[in-house]
Design a protein around this motif. Structure first.
Motif, PDB file in Angstrom:
ATOM      1  N   ALA A  43     -12.161   6.630 -26.399  1.00 49.57           N
ATOM      2  CA  ALA A  43     -11.391   6.035 -27.500  1.00 49.57           C
ATOM      3  C   ALA A  43     -12.259   5.130 -28.363  1.00 49.57           C
ATOM      4  CB  ALA A  43     -10.199   5.255 -26.954  1.00 49.57           C
ATOM      5  N   PHE A  44     -13.199   4.437 -27.755  1.00 48.99           N
ATOM      6  CA  PHE A  44     -14.049   3.512 -28.488  1.00 48.99           C
ATOM      7  C   PHE A  44     -15.408   4.096 -28.863  1.00 48.99           C
ATOM      8  CE2 PHE A  44     -11.541   0.045 -26.231  1.00 48.99           C
ATOM      9  CZ  PHE A  44     -10.715  -0.157 -27.324  1.00 48.99           C
ATOM     10  N   GLY A  45     -15.647   5.343 -28.465  1.00 51.39           N
ATOM     11  CA  GLY A  45     -16.925   5.967 -28.783  1.00 51.39           C
ATOM     12  C   GLY A  45     -18.087   5.314 -28.063  1.00 51.39           C
ATOM     13  N   LEU A  46     -17.853   4.850 -26.839  1.00 45.59           N
ATOM     14  CA  LEU A  46     -18.888   4.154 -26.065  1.00 45.59           C
ATOM     15  C   LEU A  46     -19.592   5.122 -25.119  1.00 45.59           C
ATOM     16  CD1 LEU A  46     -16.799   0.986 -25.171  1.00 45.59           C
ATOM     17  CD2 LEU A  46     -18.634   1.141 -26.864  1.00 45.59           C
ATOM     18  N   PRO A  47     -20.863   4.877 -24.824  1.00 49.51           N
ATOM     19  CA  PRO A  47     -21.579   5.738 -23.876  1.00 49.51           C
ATOM     20  C   PRO A  47     -21.053   5.568 -22.453  1.00 49.51           C
ATOM     21  CG  PRO A  47     -22.985   3.932 -24.614  1.00 49.51           C
ATOM     22  CD  PRO A  47     -21.716   3.837 -25.405  1.00 49.51           C
ATOM     23  N   HIS A  48     -21.312   6.569 -21.613  1.00 48.66           N
ATOM     24  CA  HIS A  48     -20.781   6.581 -20.246  1.00 48.66           C
ATOM     25  C   HIS A  48     -21.287   5.427 -19.385  1.00 48.66           C
ATOM     26  CE1 HIS A  48     -24.619   8.629 -19.659  1.00 48.66           C
ATOM     27  NE2 HIS A  48     -24.540   8.248 -18.406  1.00 48.66           N
ATOM     28  N   TYR A  49     -22.378   4.803 -19.742  1.00 49.87           N
ATOM     29  CA  TYR A  49     -22.932   3.711 -18.928  1.00 49.87           C
ATOM     30  C   TYR A  49     -22.399   2.335 -19.331  1.00 49.87           C
ATOM     31  CZ  TYR A  49     -26.054   3.735 -22.975  1.00 49.87           C
ATOM     32  OH  TYR A  49     -26.567   3.745 -24.245  1.00 49.87           O
ATOM     33  N   THR A  50     -21.478   2.286 -20.293  1.00 49.75           N
ATOM     34  CA  THR A  50     -20.899   1.005 -20.703  1.00 49.75           C
ATOM     35  C   THR A  50     -20.119   0.410 -19.534  1.00 49.75           C
ATOM     36  OG1 THR A  50     -20.658   1.881 -22.937  1.00 49.75           O
ATOM     37  CG2 THR A  50     -19.432  -0.128 -22.419  1.00 49.75           C
ATOM     38  N   SER A  51     -20.312  -0.871 -19.282  1.00 49.22           N
ATOM     39  CA  SER A  51     -19.690  -1.506 -18.115  1.00 49.22           C
ATOM     40  C   SER A  51     -18.162  -1.547 -18.229  1.00 49.22           C
ATOM     41  CB  SER A  51     -20.225  -2.923 -17.921  1.00 49.22           C
ATOM     42  OG  SER A  51     -19.588  -3.829 -18.794  1.00 49.22           O
ATOM     43  N   VAL A  52     -17.530  -1.438 -17.092  1.00 50.02           N
ATOM     44  CA  VAL A  52     -16.077  -1.463 -17.021  1.00 50.02           C
ATOM     45  C   VAL A  52     -15.540  -2.807 -17.517  1.00 50.02           C
ATOM     46  CG1 VAL A  52     -14.096  -1.333 -15.443  1.00 50.02           C
ATOM     47  CG2 VAL A  52     -16.046   0.211 -15.142  1.00 50.02           C
ATOM     48  N   ASP A  53     -16.203  -3.891 -17.145  1.00 50.10           N
ATOM     49  CA  ASP A  53     -15.755  -5.216 -17.603  1.00 50.10           C
ATOM     50  C   ASP A  53     -15.755  -5.305 -19.121  1.00 50.10           C
ATOM     51  OD1 ASP A  53     -15.392  -6.139 -15.010  1.00 50.10           O
ATOM     52  OD2 ASP A  53     -17.409  -7.003 -14.884  1.00 50.10           O
ATOM     53  N   TYR A  54     -16.814  -4.801 -19.734  1.00 47.77           N
ATOM     54  CA  TYR A  54     -16.902  -4.827 -21.194  1.00 47.77           C
ATOM     55  C   TYR A  54     -15.801  -3.982 -21.829  1.00 47.77           C
ATOM     56  CZ  TYR A  54     -18.641  -4.193 -25.926  1.00 47.77           C
ATOM     57  OH  TYR A  54     -18.738  -4.158 -27.298  1.00 47.77           O
ATOM     58  N   ILE A  55     -15.588  -2.804 -21.293  1.00 47.64           N
ATOM     59  CA  ILE A  55     -14.541  -1.912 -21.830  1.00 47.64           C
ATOM     60  C   ILE A  55     -13.188  -2.602 -21.793  1.00 47.64           C
ATOM     61  CG2 ILE A  55     -13.264   0.234 -21.431  1.00 47.64           C
ATOM     62  CD1 ILE A  55     -15.872   1.316 -20.165  1.00 47.64           C
ATOM     63  N   HIS A  56     -12.852  -3.176 -20.662  1.00 46.38           N
ATOM     64  CA  HIS A  56     -11.541  -3.813 -20.521  1.00 46.38           C
ATOM     65  C   HIS A  56     -11.428  -5.091 -21.352  1.00 46.38           C
ATOM     66  CE1 HIS A  56      -9.565  -1.148 -17.710  1.00 46.38           C
ATOM     67  NE2 HIS A  56     -10.776  -0.885 -17.272  1.00 46.38           N
ATOM     68  N   ARG A  57     -12.526  -5.763 -21.543  1.00 43.59           N
ATOM     69  CA  ARG A  57     -12.502  -6.971 -22.367  1.00 43.59           C
ATOM     70  C   ARG A  57     -12.240  -6.620 -23.836  1.00 43.59           C
ATOM     71  NH1 ARG A  57     -16.795  -9.179 -20.524  1.00 43.59           N
ATOM     72  NH2 ARG A  57     -18.253  -8.430 -22.085  1.00 43.59           N
ATOM     73  N   ILE A  58     -12.931  -5.626 -24.372  1.00 49.27           N
ATOM     74  CA  ILE A  58     -12.720  -5.286 -25.782  1.00 49.27           C
ATOM     75  C   ILE A  58     -11.398  -4.560 -26.008  1.00 49.27           C
ATOM     76  CG2 ILE A  58     -15.178  -5.267 -26.320  1.00 49.27           C
ATOM     77  CD1 ILE A  58     -14.962  -2.171 -26.492  1.00 49.27           C
ATOM     78  N   ALA A  59     -10.936  -3.825 -24.980  1.00 49.42           N
ATOM     79  CA  ALA A  59      -9.672  -3.093 -25.126  1.00 49.42           C
ATOM     80  C   ALA A  59      -8.472  -3.990 -24.861  1.00 49.42           C
ATOM     81  CB  ALA A  59      -9.651  -1.903 -24.173  1.00 49.42           C
ATOM     82  N   ASN A  60      -8.703  -5.066 -24.138  1.00 44.85           N
ATOM     83  CA  ASN A  60      -7.613  -5.937 -23.703  1.00 44.85           C
ATOM     84  C   ASN A  60      -6.563  -5.134 -22.938  1.00 44.85           C
ATOM     85  OD1 ASN A  60      -6.416  -8.418 -23.343  1.00 44.85           O
ATOM     86  ND2 ASN A  60      -5.187  -8.257 -25.211  1.00 44.85           N
ATOM     87  N   ILE A  61      -7.061  -4.281 -22.058  1.00 47.26           N
ATOM     88  CA  ILE A  61      -6.235  -3.402 -21.230  1.00 47.26           C
ATOM     89  C   ILE A  61      -6.484  -3.784 -19.773  1.00 47.26           C
ATOM     90  CG2 ILE A  61      -5.983  -1.004 -20.433  1.00 47.26           C
ATOM     91  CD1 ILE A  61      -4.901  -1.207 -23.159  1.00 47.26           C
ATOM     92  N   PRO A  62      -5.418  -3.953 -18.990  1.00 48.68           N
ATOM     93  CA  PRO A  62      -5.631  -4.304 -17.575  1.00 48.68           C
ATOM     94  C   PRO A  62      -6.127  -3.117 -16.754  1.00 48.68           C
ATOM     95  CG  PRO A  62      -3.299  -4.017 -18.011  1.00 48.68           C
ATOM     96  CD  PRO A  62      -4.005  -3.891 -19.337  1.00 48.68           C
TER      97      PRO A  62
END
Length: 140
Positions: free
Chosen positions: A81-100
């Motif tokens: 959804a965010f066009g991020l590479p597969h190695y992007t950290s889970v913490d970062y993904i959830h922080r920018i998505a604001n998704i639990p």
């Protein structure tokens, strides 16, 4: 689960059902001149998360290994959804998505359903949901 039902089969069906939807999100993200995270997360929720979380009261009976796999599916979808590479950290993904984390989201849904059942005086339903909620908490 019974003879014909297994978590592996369920997870495979979830992945199959969201595959085309992930392609759509990927296309929309790439086609946008300037991708908008809010729009992408608002597309993710009804297109992907609803499929992942379908049947959440039953899912809450799954062990943590199954929830880890479900979380991986959510992480993949958010990266797409965010066009991020597969190695992007889970913490970062959830922080920018604001998704639990997906299990936390499922528990929250169950807590709200339990509260709604109690406020609507549906006591048998309320007790059943409370039992599921209690079992899910002891599993953690």
């Amino acid at each position: 689960m019974g003879n014909r039902l297994s978590w592996r089969t369920h997870l495979k069906q979830v992945e199959t059902r969201i595959a085309a939807r992930l392609s759509l999100l990927r296309f929309l993200n790439r086609a946008a001149i300037e991708p908008n995270h809010n729009i992408m997360i608002n597309l993710y929720k009804p297109l992907i998360r609803t499929v992942i979380i379908y049947g959440y009261p039953v899912l809450l009976s799954a062990d943590n290994k199954i929830w880890d796999r479900i979380q991986i599916i959510q992480n993949k979808a958010l990266r797409v959804a965010f066009g991020l590479p597969h190695y992007t950290s889970v913490d970062y993904i959830h922080r920018i998505a604001n998704i639990p984390i997906i299990k936390d989201y499922a528990v929250n849904l169950l807590e709200r359903a339990t509260s709604t059942a109690a406020s609507n005086n549906e006591m048998i339903y309320h007790r059943s949901l409370q039992d599921i909620l209690q079992a899910s908490r002891t599993q953690q």
